[in-house]
Design an enzyme around this catalytic site. Structure first.
Site, PDB file in Angstrom:
ATOM      1  N   CYS A   1      37.535 -22.973  38.841  1.00 53.66           N
ATOM      2  CA  CYS A   1      35.747 -23.098  39.457  1.00 53.66           C
ATOM      3  C   CYS A   1      35.889 -23.644  40.659  1.00 53.66           C
ATOM      4  O   CYS A   1      36.211 -24.861  40.887  1.00 53.66           O
ATOM      5  CB  CYS A   1      35.279 -24.022  38.335  1.00 53.66           C
ATOM      6  SG  CYS A   1      33.468 -23.936  38.458  1.00 53.66           S
TER       7      CYS A   1
ATOM      8  N   CYS B   1      44.176 -27.368  47.849  1.00 52.54           N
ATOM      9  CA  CYS B   1      44.843 -26.664  48.599  1.00 52.54           C
ATOM     10  C   CYS B   1      46.342 -27.309  48.893  1.00 52.54           C
ATOM     11  O   CYS B   1      46.309 -28.393  49.263  1.00 52.54           O
ATOM     12  CB  CYS B   1      44.236 -26.486  50.126  1.00 52.54           C
ATOM     13  SG  CYS B   1      45.357 -25.217  51.046  1.00 52.54           S
TER      14      CYS B   1
ATOM     15  N   CYS C   1      41.413 -20.760  52.200  1.00 53.67           N
ATOM     16  CA  CYS C   1      40.975 -22.038  52.375  1.00 53.67           C
ATOM     17  C   CYS C   1      40.244 -22.228  53.501  1.00 53.67           C
ATOM     18  O   CYS C   1      40.615 -21.937  54.751  1.00 53.67           O
ATOM     19  CB  CYS C   1      42.139 -22.809  52.453  1.00 53.67           C
ATOM     20  SG  CYS C   1      41.861 -24.529  52.536  1.00 53.67           S
TER      21      CYS C   1
ATOM     22  N   CYS D   1      42.503 -24.458  56.026  1.00 53.26           N
ATOM     23  CA  CYS D   1      43.644 -24.187  56.843  1.00 53.26           C
ATOM     24  C   CYS D   1      43.779 -22.540  56.705  1.00 53.26           C
ATOM     25  O   CYS D   1      44.574 -22.286  57.412  1.00 53.26           O
ATOM     26  CB  CYS D   1      44.745 -24.953  56.197  1.00 53.26           C
ATOM     27  SG  CYS D   1      45.237 -24.363  54.545  1.00 53.26           S
TER      28      CYS D   1
HETATM   29 FE    FE Z   1      43.863 -25.523  52.843  1.00 52.13          FE
END
Ligand code: FE
Length: 130
Positions: free
Chosen positions: A117, A94, A46, A49
């Site tokens: 996607c 996320c 991500c 993070c």
């Molecule tokens: Fe994240």
């Protein structure tokens, strides 16, 4: 572990384009993202993070113009109904920082039949060491 940041902290951490996609649910233009054609072996994280989201062996060419995966790391994302833009879609965020990643569709390959996607700009990639 939930990660919470103020809007100012997000703006300091991310570029304006990253902020628009991750925190304002934007979408990068198809066929423009840096990972769309990435075939290297490794792990996608991500951008917000740094938590692990996808393994490269779950990535496939969906021809959609965005990086597409047929499976995701366990407990890495949250799925929410998204009725924006006059469409019924499932938003992928996320689980740790709440950043927008992309959408989930049911036209993926076996064994899952899923297509995550995902915007390239929402991801970081670390190549596997040889
Ligand atoms: Fe994240």
């Amino acid at each position: 572990m939930k990660i919470e940041k103020s809007e100012d902290e997000w703006k300091n951490k991310l570029t304006p384009n990253e902020y628009h996609v991750l925190r304002e649910k934007g979408t990068e233009s198809p066929f423009t993202g840096k990972f769309y054609e990435n075939k290297s072996l490794g792990v996608y994280y991500c951008k917000g993070c740094n938590s692990k989201l996808f393994e490269s062996d779950k990535k496939y060419d969906s021809r959609s113009g965005w990086p597409s995966f047929f499976d995701v790391e366990k407990d890495a994302v949250e799925l929410k109904p998204d009725h924006s833009m006059g469409m019924n879609r499932i938003e992928v965020t996320c689980r740790h920082c709440g950043s927008h990643l992309g959408h989930l569709f049911d036209d993926g390959p076996k064994p899952t039949g899923k297509r995550y996607c995902i915007n390239s700009i929402s991801l970081d990639f670390k190549e596997k060491e040889h």
